[in-house]
Design an enzyme around this catalytic site. Structure first.
Site, PDB file in Angstrom:
ATOM      1  N   LYS A 126       0.837  -1.202   0.000  1.00 25.10           N
ATOM      2  CA  LYS A 126       0.000   0.000   0.000  1.00 25.10           C
ATOM      3  C   LYS A 126       0.874   1.256   0.000  1.00 25.10           C
ATOM      4  O   LYS A 126       0.659   2.175  -0.786  1.00 25.10           O
ATOM      5  CB  LYS A 126      -0.919   0.009   1.228  1.00 25.10           C
ATOM      6  CG  LYS A 126      -1.737  -1.267   1.445  1.00 25.10           C
ATOM      7  CD  LYS A 126      -2.748  -1.499   0.365  1.00 25.10           C
ATOM      8  CE  LYS A 126      -3.720  -2.622   0.734  1.00 25.10           C
ATOM      9  NZ  LYS A 126      -3.085  -3.961   0.905  1.00 25.10           N
ATOM     10  N   LYS A 161      -8.688   1.128   4.367  1.00 22.45           N
ATOM     11  CA  LYS A 161      -8.133  -0.221   4.333  1.00 22.45           C
ATOM     12  C   LYS A 161      -6.918  -0.329   5.243  1.00 22.45           C
ATOM     13  O   LYS A 161      -6.225   0.659   5.499  1.00 22.45           O
ATOM     14  CB  LYS A 161      -7.764  -0.622   2.904  1.00 22.45           C
ATOM     15  CG  LYS A 161      -6.889   0.363   2.147  1.00 22.45           C
ATOM     16  CD  LYS A 161      -6.783  -0.051   0.680  1.00 22.45           C
ATOM     17  CE  LYS A 161      -6.037   0.980  -0.154  1.00 22.45           C
ATOM     18  NZ  LYS A 161      -5.972   0.606  -1.596  1.00 22.45           N
ATOM     19  N   ARG A 211      -4.866  -4.681 -13.208  1.00 23.78           N
ATOM     20  CA  ARG A 211      -3.581  -5.232 -12.773  1.00 23.78           C
ATOM     21  C   ARG A 211      -2.619  -5.161 -13.955  1.00 23.78           C
ATOM     22  O   ARG A 211      -2.820  -5.815 -14.988  1.00 23.78           O
ATOM     23  CB  ARG A 211      -3.747  -6.663 -12.293  1.00 23.78           C
ATOM     24  CG  ARG A 211      -2.451  -7.446 -12.081  1.00 23.78           C
ATOM     25  CD  ARG A 211      -1.487  -6.829 -11.087  1.00 23.78           C
ATOM     26  NE  ARG A 211      -2.054  -6.601  -9.774  1.00 23.78           N
ATOM     27  CZ  ARG A 211      -2.161  -7.523  -8.821  1.00 23.78           C
ATOM     28  NH1 ARG A 211      -1.738  -8.762  -9.063  1.00 23.78           N
ATOM     29  NH2 ARG A 211      -2.677  -7.212  -7.647  1.00 23.78           N
ATOM     30  N   ARG A 226     -10.060  -6.196 -13.129  1.00 27.17           N
ATOM     31  CA  ARG A 226     -10.894  -6.984 -12.224  1.00 27.17           C
ATOM     32  C   ARG A 226     -12.164  -6.178 -11.959  1.00 27.17           C
ATOM     33  O   ARG A 226     -12.134  -5.172 -11.255  1.00 27.17           O
ATOM     34  CB  ARG A 226     -10.149  -7.276 -10.920  1.00 27.17           C
ATOM     35  CG  ARG A 226      -9.059  -8.343 -10.992  1.00 27.17           C
ATOM     36  CD  ARG A 226      -7.693  -7.836 -11.438  1.00 27.17           C
ATOM     37  NE  ARG A 226      -7.224  -6.642 -10.754  1.00 27.17           N
ATOM     38  CZ  ARG A 226      -6.496  -6.614  -9.633  1.00 27.17           C
ATOM     39  NH1 ARG A 226      -6.141  -7.735  -9.056  1.00 27.17           N
ATOM     40  NH2 ARG A 226      -6.077  -5.480  -9.122  1.00 27.17           N
ATOM     41  N   ARG A 234     -15.733  -4.060  -4.660  1.00 24.94           N
ATOM     42  CA  ARG A 234     -14.351  -4.514  -4.832  1.00 24.94           C
ATOM     43  C   ARG A 234     -14.205  -5.320  -6.112  1.00 24.94           C
ATOM     44  O   ARG A 234     -15.046  -6.160  -6.430  1.00 24.94           O
ATOM     45  CB  ARG A 234     -13.924  -5.368  -3.639  1.00 24.94           C
ATOM     46  CG  ARG A 234     -13.963  -4.642  -2.304  1.00 24.94           C
ATOM     47  CD  ARG A 234     -13.797  -5.609  -1.151  1.00 24.94           C
ATOM     48  NE  ARG A 234     -14.840  -6.633  -1.135  1.00 24.94           N
ATOM     49  CZ  ARG A 234     -14.840  -7.690  -0.333  1.00 24.94           C
ATOM     50  NH1 ARG A 234     -13.833  -7.870   0.506  1.00 24.94           N
ATOM     51  NH2 ARG A 234     -15.824  -8.562  -0.378  1.00 24.94           N
ATOM     52  N   ASP A 274      -1.606  -1.937  -9.340  1.00 20.73           N
ATOM     53  CA  ASP A 274      -3.061  -1.818  -9.343  1.00 20.73           C
ATOM     54  C   ASP A 274      -3.412  -0.390  -9.718  1.00 20.73           C
ATOM     55  O   ASP A 274      -2.964   0.572  -9.065  1.00 20.73           O
ATOM     56  CB  ASP A 274      -3.642  -2.160  -7.967  1.00 20.73           C
ATOM     57  CG  ASP A 274      -3.589  -3.649  -7.676  1.00 20.73           C
ATOM     58  OD1 ASP A 274      -3.261  -4.427  -8.597  1.00 20.73           O
ATOM     59  OD2 ASP A 274      -3.869  -4.037  -6.533  1.00 20.73           O
ATOM     60  N   GLU A 282      -1.836   0.577  -5.681  1.00 21.04           N
ATOM     61  CA  GLU A 282      -0.960  -0.350  -4.962  1.00 21.04           C
ATOM     62  C   GLU A 282       0.180  -0.795  -5.871  1.00 21.04           C
ATOM     63  O   GLU A 282       0.053  -0.801  -7.097  1.00 21.04           O
ATOM     64  CB  GLU A 282      -1.727  -1.591  -4.475  1.00 21.04           C
ATOM     65  CG  GLU A 282      -2.756  -1.314  -3.404  1.00 21.04           C
ATOM     66  CD  GLU A 282      -3.336  -2.577  -2.799  1.00 21.04           C
ATOM     67  OE1 GLU A 282      -2.728  -3.662  -2.956  1.00 21.04           O
ATOM     68  OE2 GLU A 282      -4.412  -2.487  -2.183  1.00 21.04           O
ATOM     69  N   ASN A 284       2.300  -4.224  -5.967  1.00 21.48           N
ATOM     70  CA  ASN A 284       2.341  -5.578  -5.407  1.00 21.48           C
ATOM     71  C   ASN A 284       3.674  -6.238  -5.743  1.00 21.48           C
ATOM     72  O   ASN A 284       4.013  -6.412  -6.911  1.00 21.48           O
ATOM     73  CB  ASN A 284       1.194  -6.413  -5.977  1.00 21.48           C
ATOM     74  CG  ASN A 284      -0.159  -5.879  -5.553  1.00 21.48           C
ATOM     75  OD1 ASN A 284      -0.683  -6.244  -4.520  1.00 21.48           O
ATOM     76  ND2 ASN A 284      -0.723  -4.986  -6.368  1.00 21.48           N
TER      77      ASN A 284
END
Length: 314
Positions: A126, A161, A211, A226, A234, A274, A282, A284
């Site tokens: 994050k 979050k 992504r 997504r 979400r 993301d 984000e 990852n």
């Protein structure tokens, strides 16, 4: 030249082979003639300052009825000639950090660790996005519930979050004046003890949370959006989102061009960004996914491209 590929992952017997990116990497490595070694959970150790792993020879096949076979387990010293895939899922807790420190010893002994152990410790998924503030939506990270509540009031609607979640768990969409906001903030911050993140809500999430995969700093030319389903905001696949492949847009490439060189510099060979609408949310680095979905939709070999980059480094 064949390499010894040592994989540190969650239990291989419980993965979903049709969607598992680590499995795609193992298939690609095997196709390219490399030897596979599986480390069971808890299998890393140190003896006299030397990184070791309890490993079993691994064979994989793309068959959901039986996708792996393991040989006899034995102790292995990690070092020169080894490629170690560190693919354990978050959270990045104390045990995860200890494993990265052991892999740091393996790295100093000559192993190529993907991704770099120091980077895995430094780059919270994050907070890492905030190293590129020009790419991010308005964001606040704080333990102070009043400050987080004021952020929601300022922006009208926000996503709250924790910093250590994955798969969409414990993410809340909150509007100013929501009667549940106090208890949500108490829960996320553990009464002010834990940091939580607030980001301005991005309505573009309705079109998907994209992504974008980076291999040694370079983006794969397609992303997986997504898309949220039903009444869930979400988009995470683990939360029921639908995966829809798309070519990268101009803004996607702009973000990748800013993040990619720094990831490459820090030894982050395989990274997932993301992006919602035009905004990075984000970075990852622990166990990015979506290889198999993009391969299936566009006839790609992302894991093969990844191993070409690994072979060039090794």
């Amino acid at each position: 030249m064949p390499l010894d590929v040592v994989v540190v992952m969650d239990p291989i017997g419980s993965i979903k082979v049709a969607k598992d990116s680590t499995f795609a990497m193992l298939l690609a490595a095997q196709r390219r003639g490399h030897r596979l070694h599986y480390v069971p959970p808890g299998g890393l150790s140190v003896t006299a300052g030397v990184a070791k792993a309890r490993v079993a020879a691994l064979t994989v096949r793309d068959d959901p009825a039986g996708w792996f076979e393991l040989g006899q387990a034995s102790q292995r010293t990690l070092g020169s000639g080894d490629v170690v895939l560190m693919r354990r899922d978050p959270p990045v807790d104390a045990e995860y950090v200890y494993d990265t420190q052991i892999l740091g010893l393996a790295q100093r002994a000559g192993a190529l660790v993907v991704n770099d152990p120091q980077g895995l410790r430094d780059l919270n998924e994050k907070l890492a996005a905030l190293e590129f503030p020009e790419c991010c939506p308005p964001t606040l990270v704080s333990r102070a519930a009043p400050d987080l509540k004021a952020f929601v009031a300022e922006h009208g609607e926000a996503v709250l979050k924790p910093l250590d979640g994955m798969g969409g768990r414990s993410i809340f969409r909150v509007a100013a004046g929501d009667p549940n906001i106090n208890v949500i903030l108490e829960t996320l911050t553990a009464g002010g003890r834990n940091l939580a993140m607030a980001q301005r809500y991005l309505p573009e999430i309705a079109g998907g949370d994209k992504r974008i995969l980076l291999i040694d700093g370079e983006p794969v030319p397609f992303c997986l959006a997504r898309v949220p389903q039903g009444d869930d905001f979400r988009g995470n696949l683990a939360a029921g989102g639908r995966g829809e492949g798309r070519p990268l847009g101009e803004r996607d490439r702009w973000i990748a061009a800013r993040v990619g060189p720094e990831m490459k510099r820090r030894g982050m060979v395989f990274v997932g960004l993301d992006v919602i609408g035009d905004w990075l949310t984000e970075v990852n680095v622990t166990s990015p996914t979506c290889i198999r979905e993009l391969d299936a939709q566009f006839g790609l070999d992302i894991a093969g491209d990844l191993f070409a980059a690994i072979e060039a480094r090794a």
